[in-house]
Design an enzyme around this catalytic site. Structure first.
Site, PDB file in Angstrom:
ATOM      1  N   ASN A 181       0.867  -1.185   0.000  1.00  0.00           N
ATOM      2  CA  ASN A 181       0.000   0.000   0.000  1.00  0.00           C
ATOM      3  C   ASN A 181       0.900   1.229   0.000  1.00  0.00           C
ATOM      4  O   ASN A 181       1.526   1.539   1.010  1.00  0.00           O
ATOM      5  CB  ASN A 181      -0.897  -0.013   1.244  1.00  0.00           C
ATOM      6  CG  ASN A 181      -1.716   1.259   1.369  1.00  0.00           C
ATOM      7  OD1 ASN A 181      -1.884   2.005   0.403  1.00  0.00           O
ATOM      8  ND2 ASN A 181      -2.237   1.513   2.560  1.00  0.00           N
ATOM      9  N   LYS A 232       0.060   4.334  -0.326  1.00  0.00           N
ATOM     10  CA  LYS A 232      -0.573   5.552   0.218  1.00  0.00           C
ATOM     11  C   LYS A 232      -0.324   6.732  -0.734  1.00  0.00           C
ATOM     12  O   LYS A 232      -0.266   6.531  -1.944  1.00  0.00           O
ATOM     13  CB  LYS A 232      -0.066   5.833   1.640  1.00  0.00           C
ATOM     14  CG  LYS A 232      -0.084   4.583   2.514  1.00  0.00           C
ATOM     15  CD  LYS A 232       0.171   4.865   3.954  1.00  0.00           C
ATOM     16  CE  LYS A 232       0.268   3.532   4.710  1.00  0.00           C
ATOM     17  NZ  LYS A 232       0.266   3.700   6.131  1.00  0.00           N
ATOM     18  N   HIS A 274      -9.381   1.166   5.182  1.00  0.00           N
ATOM     19  CA  HIS A 274      -8.075   1.388   5.810  1.00  0.00           C
ATOM     20  C   HIS A 274      -8.261   2.337   6.990  1.00  0.00           C
ATOM     21  O   HIS A 274      -9.062   3.277   6.927  1.00  0.00           O
ATOM     22  CB  HIS A 274      -7.085   1.964   4.785  1.00  0.00           C
ATOM     23  CG  HIS A 274      -5.678   1.930   5.284  1.00  0.00           C
ATOM     24  ND1 HIS A 274      -5.191   2.849   6.183  1.00  0.00           N
ATOM     25  CD2 HIS A 274      -4.657   1.075   5.035  1.00  0.00           C
ATOM     26  CE1 HIS A 274      -3.926   2.560   6.467  1.00  0.00           C
ATOM     27  NE2 HIS A 274      -3.581   1.487   5.772  1.00  0.00           N
ATOM     28  N   GLU A 318      -6.621   4.750   7.998  1.00  0.00           N
ATOM     29  CA  GLU A 318      -6.428   6.169   7.686  1.00  0.00           C
ATOM     30  C   GLU A 318      -7.686   6.767   7.072  1.00  0.00           C
ATOM     31  O   GLU A 318      -8.000   7.940   7.294  1.00  0.00           O
ATOM     32  CB  GLU A 318      -5.208   6.332   6.759  1.00  0.00           C
ATOM     33  CG  GLU A 318      -3.913   6.071   7.536  1.00  0.00           C
ATOM     34  CD  GLU A 318      -2.768   5.545   6.701  1.00  0.00           C
ATOM     35  OE1 GLU A 318      -2.801   5.641   5.462  1.00  0.00           O
ATOM     36  OE2 GLU A 318      -1.806   5.013   7.309  1.00  0.00           O
ATOM     37  N   GLU A 341      -5.181  -4.915  10.762  1.00  0.00           N
ATOM     38  CA  GLU A 341      -4.120  -3.921  10.935  1.00  0.00           C
ATOM     39  C   GLU A 341      -4.326  -3.169  12.249  1.00  0.00           C
ATOM     40  O   GLU A 341      -5.100  -2.198  12.297  1.00  0.00           O
ATOM     41  CB  GLU A 341      -4.145  -2.916   9.786  1.00  0.00           C
ATOM     42  CG  GLU A 341      -3.969  -3.538   8.426  1.00  0.00           C
ATOM     43  CD  GLU A 341      -3.400  -2.526   7.435  1.00  0.00           C
ATOM     44  OE1 GLU A 341      -2.339  -2.798   6.875  1.00  0.00           O
ATOM     45  OE2 GLU A 341      -4.004  -1.454   7.268  1.00  0.00           O
ATOM     46  N   GLY A 384       2.747   2.137  10.519  1.00  0.00           N
ATOM     47  CA  GLY A 384       3.685   3.236  10.298  1.00  0.00           C
ATOM     48  C   GLY A 384       4.427   3.662  11.546  1.00  0.00           C
ATOM     49  O   GLY A 384       5.047   4.723  11.578  1.00  0.00           O
ATOM     50  N   SER A 387       3.711  -2.355  10.140  1.00  0.00           N
ATOM     51  CA  SER A 387       5.177  -2.380  10.189  1.00  0.00           C
ATOM     52  C   SER A 387       5.781  -3.740   9.820  1.00  0.00           C
ATOM     53  O   SER A 387       6.775  -4.161  10.411  1.00  0.00           O
ATOM     54  CB  SER A 387       5.668  -1.908  11.567  1.00  0.00           C
ATOM     55  OG  SER A 387       5.198  -0.588  11.817  1.00  0.00           O
TER      56      SER A 387
HETATM   57  C1  PEP Z   1      -0.536   0.088   5.860  1.00  0.00           C
HETATM   58  O1  PEP Z   1      -0.378   1.082   5.188  1.00  0.00           O
HETATM   59  O2  PEP Z   1      -1.586  -0.549   5.739  1.00  0.00           O
HETATM   60  C2  PEP Z   1       0.536  -0.324   6.764  1.00  0.00           C
HETATM   61  C3  PEP Z   1       0.394  -1.433   7.443  1.00  0.00           C
HETATM   62  O3  PEP Z   1       1.634   0.495   6.847  1.00  0.00           O
HETATM   63  P1  PEP Z   1       3.074   0.128   7.500  1.00  0.00           P
HETATM   64  O4  PEP Z   1       3.503  -1.204   6.918  1.00  0.00           O
HETATM   65  O5  PEP Z   1       3.978   1.238   7.083  1.00  0.00           O
HETATM   66  O6  PEP Z   1       2.881   0.030   8.967  1.00  0.00           O
END
Ligand code: PEP
Length: 253
Positions: free
Chosen positions: A9, A11, A96, A98, A168, A174, A214
């Site tokens: 992803n 973003k 997501h 976000e 998640e 992040g 992460s």
């Molecule tokens: C994500 O964007 O869904 C995500 C898990 O980001 P990251 O791997 O950077 O934590």
């Protein structure tokens, strides 16, 4: 048998040129027989990435990171699912954290998006996951079950075959903080149990459930080795071809 999936992803981090060179470089690294590879890029890159991967004969799937919940109309700046389908998009990420946090998307809206994606023959990566305070209060299993009860569990058994779930934990996205493999397995097991109770064992065991938060080359093997973890939704580490490729090679043999 459910598939193993490595999904990136990007973003709001990449431009068209980046998308094209990434697809070419990832394709050049060799085939991905061990898992399905999906890249979710910004809207502006999608069409050229689909064209390039088709020209290369690559099995990489291209995903959008969002879509609108209405089929068409006066929604300035929005993109419909039919538009995504028309350029050959395979998947769309829905829910997501976000989008939930910054755009206040509700479970009802997410369900509407899922339904319209399925009507347009798009597959869905549906994201769920708890904030830190919920994890600390110990109510994370119930919290995620509520998210799923309001969305994926409202679908028919047939519709579920086009859904991938991504767990998640928001506190791990992040932040560099990863859930332990035991925490990930615990949640994935609970999600699969809920699917088994709502639908049946066969449906539950046929669904891919990804972990996101992460994931990087150093921890992917350990996380992907868990029974109920079928891959990852990867943010930061998907911005480098080398690290994303290494993650995609981290499934148990
Ligand atoms: C994500 O964007 O869904 C995500 C898990 O980001 P990251 O791997 O950077 O934590």
């Amino acid at each position: 048998m459910r598939s193993n999936i490595a999904a990136g992803n990007w973003k709001m981090n990449t431009d068209v040129e980046f998308g094209l060179s990434f697809i070419k470089d990832l394709h050049d690294k060799g085939n991905h027989d061990n898992c399905e590879v999906i890249i979710a890029a910004p809207y502006i890159s999608l069409k050229s990435m689909v064209e390039l991967k088709s020209n290369l004969g690559s099995s990489i799937k291209i995903a959008a990171q969002n879509c609108h919940l209405e089929p068409k109309g006066a929604f300035t700046g929005e993109i419909s699912e039919a538009m995504l389908k028309s350029i050959g998009i395979d998947y769309v990420i829905i829910g997501h954290s976000e989008r939930r946090q910054y755009f206040h998307e509700t479970e009802d809206q997410l369900l509407a998006k899922i339904k319209i994606a399925l009507e347009n023959d798009l597959k869905v990566i549906y994201c769920c996951g708890e904030p830190l305070e919920v994890r600390e209060a110990g109510t994370h299993l119930e919290y995620v079950a509520d998210q799923l009860n309001g969305s994926v569990c409202q679908l028919s058994q047939e519709q579920l075959s086009s859904i991938v779930i991504a767990y998640e934990p928001i506190w791990a996205i992040g932040t560099g903080k990863t859930a332990t493999s035991v925490q990930a397995q615990g949640m994935h097991h609970s999600i699969r149990n809920l699917l088994a109770k709502t639908f049946n064992e066969d449906t539950a065991s046929s669904m891919s459930i990804l972990y996101g938060g992460s994931v990087k080359p150093a921890n992917a093997k350990e996380i992907f080795s868990q029974n109920d973890v079928d891959g990852g939704l990867v943010g930061g580490a998907s911005l480098s071809v080398d690290s994303f490729y290494e993650i995609s090679q981290s499934f148990p043999g």
